[in-house]
Design a protein around this motif. Structure first.
Motif, mmCIF file in Angstrom:
data_model
loop_
_atom_site.group_PDB
_atom_site.id
_atom_site.type_symbol
_atom_site.label_atom_id
_atom_site.label_comp_id
_atom_site.label_asym_id
_atom_site.label_seq_id
_atom_site.Cartn_x
_atom_site.Cartn_y
_atom_site.Cartn_z
ATOM 1 N N HIS A 91 23.938 47.310 58.537
ATOM 2 C CA HIS A 91 22.819 47.920 59.244
ATOM 3 C C HIS A 91 22.402 47.176 60.514
ATOM 4 C CE1 HIS A 91 21.918 49.395 54.956
ATOM 5 N NE2 HIS A 91 22.473 50.384 55.623
ATOM 6 N N ILE A 92 22.818 45.944 60.667
ATOM 7 C CA ILE A 92 22.438 45.161 61.843
ATOM 8 C C ILE A 92 23.642 45.086 62.776
ATOM 9 C CG2 ILE A 92 21.521 42.990 62.696
ATOM 10 C CD1 ILE A 92 19.624 44.587 60.877
ATOM 11 N N PRO A 93 23.560 45.633 63.987
ATOM 12 C CA PRO A 93 24.720 45.664 64.891
ATOM 13 C C PRO A 93 25.193 44.258 65.276
ATOM 14 C CG PRO A 93 22.974 47.139 65.644
ATOM 15 C CD PRO A 93 22.380 46.302 64.551
ATOM 16 N N SER A 94 26.495 44.141 65.428
ATOM 17 C CA SER A 94 27.106 42.902 65.910
ATOM 18 C C SER A 94 28.458 43.255 66.509
ATOM 19 C CB SER A 94 27.275 41.885 64.775
ATOM 20 O OG SER A 94 28.215 42.361 63.812
ATOM 21 N N ILE A 95 29.059 42.316 67.202
ATOM 22 C CA ILE A 95 30.327 42.596 67.877
ATOM 23 C C ILE A 95 31.487 42.696 66.896
ATOM 24 C CG2 ILE A 95 29.556 41.503 70.021
ATOM 25 C CD1 ILE A 95 31.136 39.037 69.250
ATOM 26 N N TYR A 96 31.293 42.233 65.669
ATOM 27 C CA TYR A 96 32.366 42.292 64.670
ATOM 28 C C TYR A 96 32.037 43.261 63.538
ATOM 29 C CZ TYR A 96 29.236 39.031 62.269
ATOM 30 O OH TYR A 96 28.141 38.432 61.685
ATOM 31 N N GLN A 97 31.050 44.137 63.748
ATOM 32 C CA GLN A 97 30.626 45.040 62.686
ATOM 33 C C GLN A 97 31.746 45.962 62.219
ATOM 34 O OE1 GLN A 97 27.650 48.101 63.622
ATOM 35 N NE2 GLN A 97 26.525 47.516 61.788
#
Length: 342
Positions: free
Chosen positions: A36-42
């Motif tokens: 649920h929390i965006p990141s570059i490796y999601q």
């Protein structure tokens, strides 16, 4: 998540000593935060993250039996009341947050006044905060099983697994192709797609754990399902969707069995088990709200730490809350006497 009963034993160990399951709960909470929390490796962790909620349901199903491995309607009723109270508290937190921010963000007040929004909140639980669908689906699943027990129709429960799995494949396929469909969020996540089948799987594992294959075979099966899950997660035809959804079910099941038969001895595992037992529920409920705060504080160029920071801060908040609750209990009788003095 329901607290394990102290009287259960597995492999001659009390349930409170099965630290591996508590460590698994913490790991699943960590995966949910990354979902649920965006990141570059999601995108890399996304396929694996889909097994987190099914595992939560399986754990709940594993603990749902009574003392004699039978479904107790009174225990189901108590569990339903406990989850209902948790839903009220959780939804209230997000409703208050929505109200508090409605003056700064256009459309927030319309969210509170929306009749369809309250309909979603009551029956699906996913309007003010998407992840709260889990609690609503779990409550509905418990009530469904309670009704089955009252009707003395427990024998049909195992047969519901393939029926719900087929429904899951069809509903997930529809969910991925028609994002503007009515009741969009309910189509993808509900008691039919996750709650009922996974809880029943947990119940079946508890009854037939002694028939599970060896650790070596389980490791091989889990690795094979892990590869299948990733390979089938990037195409969206009905065939690939079915393989992907079945892989999620089977991987969650095999991982659960693999973990529950593991006896943790490493100190780090025991620490994770303690955090999983005490804080995984709070992390699941509070990570969405904490994620908004973290996204406002952390610059975009270091967004790689957003999920990790959200997980760590939510865990810290849960520890502080539990510490205050344990060290400063509210004595209602003493409070009442002091109020009368004034």
């Amino acid at each position: 998540m329901p607290t394990p009963p102290n009287n259960f034993s597995s492999n001659n160990q009390p349930l409170t000593q099965i630290h591996s399951l508590n460590a698994l709960k913490l790991f699943c909470a960590f995966l949910v935060v990354h979902l649920h929390i965006p990141s570059i490796y999601q995108s890399l962790i996304l396929p694996l993250g889909h097994i987190a909620v099914p595992i939560f349901f399986i754990i709940s199903g594993y603990f749902i039996y009574g003392k004699s491995n039978k479904l107790d309607p009174n225990k189901l009723r108590r569990t339903a009341i406990k989850i209902a109270k948790l839903i009220i508290v959780s939804q209230s937190i997000y409703i208050i947050y929505t109200l508090a921010t409605s003056f700064r963000h256009e459309g927030r007040l319309d969210t509170l006044l929306s009749s369809i929004g309250w309909f979603y909140t009551i029956f699906f639980g996913s309007w003010f905060s998407g992840p709260l669908w889990y609690l609503t689906a779990f409550l509905e699943t418990i009530l469904f099983i309670w009704l089955i027990v009252r009707l003395r129709a427990e024998r049909i429960l195992p047969y519901l697994i393939p029926v719900c799995l087929l429904a899951r494949c069809l509903m997930k396929f529809y969910y991925s192709h028609y994002p503007t469909a009515p009741y969009f969020s309910w189509i993808g996540y509900n008691l039919i797609t996750d709650g009922i089948p996974c809880v029943i799987i947990g119940m079946m594992i508890r009854r037939f754990l002694h028939l599970a294959p060896s650790q070596r075979i389980l490791c091989f099966i889990t690795a094979l399902l892990f590869i299948t899950l990733y390979l089938s997660g990037y195409t969206f035809d009905i065939y690939s969707t079915c393989i992907h959804q079945i892989s999620i079910f089977l991987l969650a099941t095999s991982a659960f069995i693999l973990v529950i038969r593991y006896e943790p001895k490493h100190r780090l595992t025991l620490i994770c088990a303690k955090y999983g037992k005490d804080n995984s529920r709070d992390i699941y409920i509070g990570h969405s709200l904490m994620g908004v705060i973290v996204r406002n504080l952390v610059p975009d160029f270091i967004s790689i730490i957003n999920p990790i920071a959200t997980f760590a801060i939510t865990l810290l908040g849960s520890k502080i809350y539990n510490y205050i609750k344990q060290t400063r209990p509210i004595n209602l009788n003493l409070l009442s006497k002091r109020m009368k003095q004034y």
